[in-house]
Design a protein around this motif. Structure first.
Motif, PDB file in Angstrom:
ATOM      1  N   TRP A  64      40.743  13.492 -11.317  1.00 39.16           N
ATOM      2  CA  TRP A  64      40.838  13.071  -9.923  1.00 39.16           C
ATOM      3  C   TRP A  64      41.814  11.908  -9.781  1.00 39.16           C
ATOM      4  CZ3 TRP A  64      38.401  15.342  -5.775  1.00 39.16           C
ATOM      5  CH2 TRP A  64      38.476  14.672  -4.564  1.00 39.16           C
ATOM      6  N   LEU A  65      41.713  10.938 -10.680  1.00 36.87           N
ATOM      7  CA  LEU A  65      42.616   9.789 -10.637  1.00 36.87           C
ATOM      8  C   LEU A  65      44.065  10.211 -10.873  1.00 36.87           C
ATOM      9  CD1 LEU A  65      40.582   7.094 -12.586  1.00 36.87           C
ATOM     10  CD2 LEU A  65      41.221   7.030 -10.179  1.00 36.87           C
ATOM     11  N   ALA A  66      44.260  11.131 -11.804  1.00 35.69           N
ATOM     12  CA  ALA A  66      45.617  11.543 -12.161  1.00 35.69           C
ATOM     13  C   ALA A  66      46.252  12.462 -11.123  1.00 35.69           C
ATOM     14  CB  ALA A  66      45.608  12.238 -13.520  1.00 35.69           C
ATOM     15  N   LEU A  67      45.472  13.333 -10.510  1.00 34.48           N
ATOM     16  CA  LEU A  67      46.041  14.384  -9.675  1.00 34.48           C
ATOM     17  C   LEU A  67      45.830  14.209  -8.178  1.00 34.48           C
ATOM     18  CD1 LEU A  67      44.907  17.384 -11.888  1.00 34.48           C
ATOM     19  CD2 LEU A  67      47.124  16.233 -11.903  1.00 34.48           C
ATOM     20  N   ALA A  68      44.700  13.662  -7.773  1.00 39.25           N
ATOM     21  CA  ALA A  68      44.370  13.658  -6.353  1.00 39.25           C
ATOM     22  C   ALA A  68      44.936  12.454  -5.609  1.00 39.25           C
ATOM     23  CB  ALA A  68      42.856  13.727  -6.165  1.00 39.25           C
ATOM     24  N   GLY A  69      44.778  11.287  -6.168  1.00 28.19           N
ATOM     25  CA  GLY A  69      45.234  10.098  -5.468  1.00 28.19           C
ATOM     26  C   GLY A  69      44.413   9.786  -4.223  1.00 28.19           C
ATOM     27  N   LEU A  70      43.256  10.368  -4.101  1.00 27.21           N
ATOM     28  CA  LEU A  70      42.357  10.134  -2.972  1.00 27.21           C
ATOM     29  C   LEU A  70      41.248   9.184  -3.410  1.00 27.21           C
ATOM     30  CD1 LEU A  70      42.048  13.842  -1.777  1.00 27.21           C
ATOM     31  CD2 LEU A  70      43.423  12.031  -0.739  1.00 27.21           C
ATOM     32  N   PRO A  71      40.455   8.670  -2.457  1.00 23.63           N
ATOM     33  CA  PRO A  71      39.349   7.788  -2.835  1.00 23.63           C
ATOM     34  C   PRO A  71      38.395   8.471  -3.822  1.00 23.63           C
ATOM     35  CG  PRO A  71      39.706   7.680  -0.481  1.00 23.63           C
ATOM     36  CD  PRO A  71      40.596   8.779  -1.009  1.00 23.63           C
ATOM     37  N   TRP A  73      35.317   8.568  -4.006  1.00 19.82           N
ATOM     38  CA  TRP A  73      34.097   9.169  -3.467  1.00 19.82           C
ATOM     39  C   TRP A  73      34.143  10.692  -3.523  1.00 19.82           C
ATOM     40  CZ3 TRP A  73      30.194   6.120  -3.304  1.00 19.82           C
ATOM     41  CH2 TRP A  73      30.365   4.765  -3.047  1.00 19.82           C
ATOM     42  N   GLY A  74      35.320  11.261  -3.367  1.00 15.92           N
ATOM     43  CA  GLY A  74      35.456  12.713  -3.470  1.00 15.92           C
ATOM     44  C   GLY A  74      35.105  13.211  -4.854  1.00 15.92           C
ATOM     45  N   ALA A  75      35.522  12.464  -5.873  1.00 18.74           N
ATOM     46  CA  ALA A  75      35.184  12.838  -7.249  1.00 18.74           C
ATOM     47  C   ALA A  75      33.686  12.742  -7.485  1.00 18.74           C
ATOM     48  CB  ALA A  75      35.941  11.950  -8.236  1.00 18.74           C
ATOM     49  N   LEU A  76      33.048  11.762  -6.858  1.00  9.86           N
ATOM     50  CA  LEU A  76      31.594  11.634  -7.000  1.00  9.86           C
ATOM     51  C   LEU A  76      30.896  12.872  -6.456  1.00  9.86           C
ATOM     52  CD1 LEU A  76      29.021  10.025  -7.632  1.00  9.86           C
ATOM     53  CD2 LEU A  76      29.223   9.027  -5.345  1.00  9.86           C
ATOM     54  N   ILE A  77      31.352  13.376  -5.331  1.00  9.98           N
ATOM     55  CA  ILE A  77      30.755  14.584  -4.750  1.00  9.98           C
ATOM     56  C   ILE A  77      30.962  15.778  -5.679  1.00  9.98           C
ATOM     57  CG2 ILE A  77      30.923  16.206  -2.818  1.00  9.98           C
ATOM     58  CD1 ILE A  77      31.616  13.698  -1.088  1.00  9.98           C
ATOM     59  N   VAL A  78      32.171  15.915  -6.223  1.00 11.69           N
ATOM     60  CA  VAL A  78      32.456  17.005  -7.165  1.00 11.69           C
ATOM     61  C   VAL A  78      31.556  16.870  -8.394  1.00 11.69           C
ATOM     62  CG1 VAL A  78      34.210  18.030  -8.654  1.00 11.69           C
ATOM     63  CG2 VAL A  78      34.814  17.304  -6.346  1.00 11.69           C
ATOM     64  N   CYS A  79      31.375  15.655  -8.887  1.00 11.38           N
ATOM     65  CA  CYS A  79      30.530  15.424 -10.066  1.00 11.38           C
ATOM     66  C   CYS A  79      29.069  15.770  -9.788  1.00 11.38           C
ATOM     67  CB  CYS A  79      30.640  13.974 -10.528  1.00 11.38           C
ATOM     68  SG  CYS A  79      32.208  13.580 -11.300  1.00 11.38           S
ATOM     69  N   LEU A  80      28.582  15.461  -8.594  1.00 12.07           N
ATOM     70  CA  LEU A  80      27.199  15.797  -8.258  1.00 12.07           C
ATOM     71  C   LEU A  80      26.987  17.307  -8.184  1.00 12.07           C
ATOM     72  CD1 LEU A  80      26.401  13.038  -5.601  1.00 12.07           C
ATOM     73  CD2 LEU A  80      25.594  13.176  -7.972  1.00 12.07           C
ATOM     74  N   VAL A  81      27.963  18.019  -7.625  1.00 11.06           N
ATOM     75  CA  VAL A  81      27.887  19.486  -7.592  1.00 11.06           C
ATOM     76  C   VAL A  81      27.931  20.040  -9.009  1.00 11.06           C
ATOM     77  CG1 VAL A  81      29.109  21.575  -6.857  1.00 11.06           C
ATOM     78  CG2 VAL A  81      28.848  19.663  -5.275  1.00 11.06           C
ATOM     79  N   TYR A  82      28.818  19.479  -9.837  1.00  7.96           N
ATOM     80  CA  TYR A  82      28.923  19.893 -11.245  1.00  7.96           C
ATOM     81  C   TYR A  82      27.607  19.638 -11.981  1.00  7.96           C
ATOM     82  CZ  TYR A  82      30.280  19.648 -16.158  1.00  7.96           C
ATOM     83  OH  TYR A  82      30.329  19.809 -17.515  1.00  7.96           O
ATOM     84  N   ALA A  83      26.997  18.470 -11.748  1.00  9.61           N
ATOM     85  CA  ALA A  83      25.730  18.140 -12.413  1.00  9.61           C
ATOM     86  C   ALA A  83      24.629  19.117 -12.013  1.00  9.61           C
ATOM     87  CB  ALA A  83      25.322  16.712 -12.076  1.00  9.61           C
ATOM     88  N   ALA A  84      24.569  19.434 -10.732  1.00 11.80           N
ATOM     89  CA  ALA A  84      23.554  20.400 -10.271  1.00 11.80           C
ATOM     90  C   ALA A  84      23.770  21.755 -10.941  1.00 11.80           C
ATOM     91  CB  ALA A  84      23.624  20.528  -8.757  1.00 11.80           C
ATOM     92  N   ALA A  85      25.018  22.182 -11.062  1.00 13.42           N
ATOM     93  CA  ALA A  85      25.319  23.467 -11.710  1.00 13.42           C
ATOM     94  C   ALA A  85      24.951  23.444 -13.187  1.00 13.42           C
ATOM     95  CB  ALA A  85      26.797  23.804 -11.533  1.00 13.42           C
ATOM     96  N   VAL A  86      25.257  22.349 -13.867  1.00  9.70           N
ATOM     97  CA  VAL A  86      24.926  22.255 -15.301  1.00  9.70           C
ATOM     98  C   VAL A  86      23.423  22.310 -15.500  1.00  9.70           C
ATOM     99  CG1 VAL A  86      24.924  20.707 -17.305  1.00  9.70           C
ATOM    100  CG2 VAL A  86      27.034  21.085 -16.031  1.00  9.70           C
ATOM    101  N   PHE A  87      22.677  21.544 -14.716  1.00  8.75           N
ATOM    102  CA  PHE A  87      21.230  21.521 -14.915  1.00  8.75           C
ATOM    103  C   PHE A  87      20.570  22.813 -14.469  1.00  8.75           C
ATOM    104  CE2 PHE A  87      21.734  17.082 -15.788  1.00  8.75           C
ATOM    105  CZ  PHE A  87      20.687  16.821 -16.668  1.00  8.75           C
TER     106      PHE A  87
END
Length: 90
Positions: A64-71, A73-87
């Motif tokens: 996210w830091l390397a490619l998006a350049g956005l705040p 918080w967006g990565a946090l949302i992606v990480c939460l979705v990823y965590a839900a999928a993993v569990f």
């Protein structure tokens, strides 16, 4: 410790990781779990899935830091979705 920037977000990050480790340790003692096989076709426990989630979240945030350049918080949302999928499925 002048070399480390202990900002509030840094302290919160480490407090959350420490809390997760404590909660998962208590869960493992209180409610033992048999490993289960998911989409990766490896037997995983709650702790294994937590490790996979934390490792994946680190890579998501770096990308996210390397490619998006956005705040971040967006990565946090992606990480939460990823965590839900993993569990759920790993």
């Amino acid at each position: 410790m002048d070399w480390m920037a202990w900002t509030t977000p840094t302290a919160i990050f480490f407090a959350v990781i420490a809390s997760l480790l404590i909660v998962f340790s208590v869960l493992a003692i209180r409610f033992p779990e048999a490993p289960r096989v998911g989409v990766l076709r490896i037997a995983t426990t709650r702790g294994d899935r937590l490790f996979i989630t934390l490792l994946g979240a680190a890579f998501i945030n770096l990308a996210w830091l390397a490619l998006a350049g956005l705040p971040q918080w967006g990565a946090l949302i992606v990480c939460l979705v990823y965590a839900a999928a993993v569990f759920r499925w790993v």
